[in-house]
Motif scaffolding. Sequence first.
Motif, PDB file in Angstrom:
ATOM      1  N   UNK A 120       0.940  -1.396  -0.153  1.00 11.02           N
ATOM      2  CA  UNK A 120      -0.443  -0.195  -0.202  1.00 11.02           C
ATOM      3  C   UNK A 120       0.797   1.508   0.036  1.00 11.02           C
ATOM      4  N   UNK A 121       1.859   1.029   0.953  1.00 10.07           N
ATOM      5  CA  UNK A 121       2.922   2.265   0.880  1.00 10.07           C
ATOM      6  C   UNK A 121       3.457   2.630  -0.341  1.00 10.07           C
ATOM      7  N   UNK A 174      -7.532  -4.175   0.806  1.00  7.73           N
ATOM      8  CA  UNK A 174      -8.262  -4.257   2.130  1.00  7.73           C
ATOM      9  C   UNK A 174      -9.803  -5.206   2.266  1.00  7.73           C
ATOM     10  N   UNK A 175      -9.386  -6.399   1.736  1.00  8.94           N
ATOM     11  CA  UNK A 175     -10.362  -7.558   1.869  1.00  8.94           C
ATOM     12  C   UNK A 175      -9.316  -8.994   1.718  1.00  8.94           C
ATOM     13  N   UNK A 187       6.027  -7.354  -9.840  1.00 13.42           N
ATOM     14  CA  UNK A 187       4.371  -8.279  -9.549  1.00 13.42           C
ATOM     15  C   UNK A 187       4.503  -8.582  -8.931  1.00 13.42           C
ATOM     16  N   UNK A 188       2.497  -7.566  -8.535  1.00 17.24           N
ATOM     17  CA  UNK A 188       2.137  -8.198  -7.031  1.00 17.24           C
ATOM     18  C   UNK A 188       1.553  -9.602  -6.647  1.00 17.24           C
ATOM     19  N   UNK A 189       1.111  -9.767  -5.712  1.00 16.04           N
ATOM     20  CA  UNK A 189       0.929 -11.665  -5.541  1.00 16.04           C
ATOM     21  C   UNK A 189      -1.119 -11.784  -5.373  1.00 16.04           C
ATOM     22  N   UNK A 190      -1.966 -12.148  -5.215  1.00 16.09           N
ATOM     23  CA  UNK A 190      -2.829 -12.369  -4.618  1.00 16.09           C
ATOM     24  C   UNK A 190      -2.962 -11.429  -3.405  1.00 16.09           C
ATOM     25  N   UNK A 191      -1.895 -12.617  -2.430  1.00 12.02           N
ATOM     26  CA  UNK A 191      -1.959 -11.413  -1.313  1.00 12.02           C
ATOM     27  C   UNK A 191      -2.003 -10.423  -1.152  1.00 12.02           C
ATOM     28  N   UNK A 192      -0.595  -9.274  -2.238  1.00  6.28           N
ATOM     29  CA  UNK A 192      -0.779  -8.143  -2.045  1.00  6.28           C
ATOM     30  C   UNK A 192      -1.592  -7.347  -2.697  1.00  6.28           C
TER      31      UNK A 192
END
Length: 80
Positions: free
Chosen positions: A12-13, A34-35, A23-28
């Motif tokens: 988020x920051x 915030x879901x 690349x972002x993961x599903x956890x990211x």
Amino acid sequence: MSRTRSAQPDPRATLRGGLPDRYLTPDDIAELFGVPLETVYQWRKKRTGPPGFRIGKHVRYDPADVYAFVAQQRAEADAA
């Protein structure tokens, strides 16, 4: 003894300060919005969330696509 998280910054920051260089993961994605993680998978299944892609069996998200998705959502909310 407490465990510490890896040295990766809070996604988020990172998105607020600029696009991350990975690349972002599903956890990211779940943390960013915030879901629950299951919501991210449902978005992907229904094609309603940010576009992701597969690398082998792993789902990843391009930060530029996530940023564009957020911009689109904000524009649609402003137009409503």
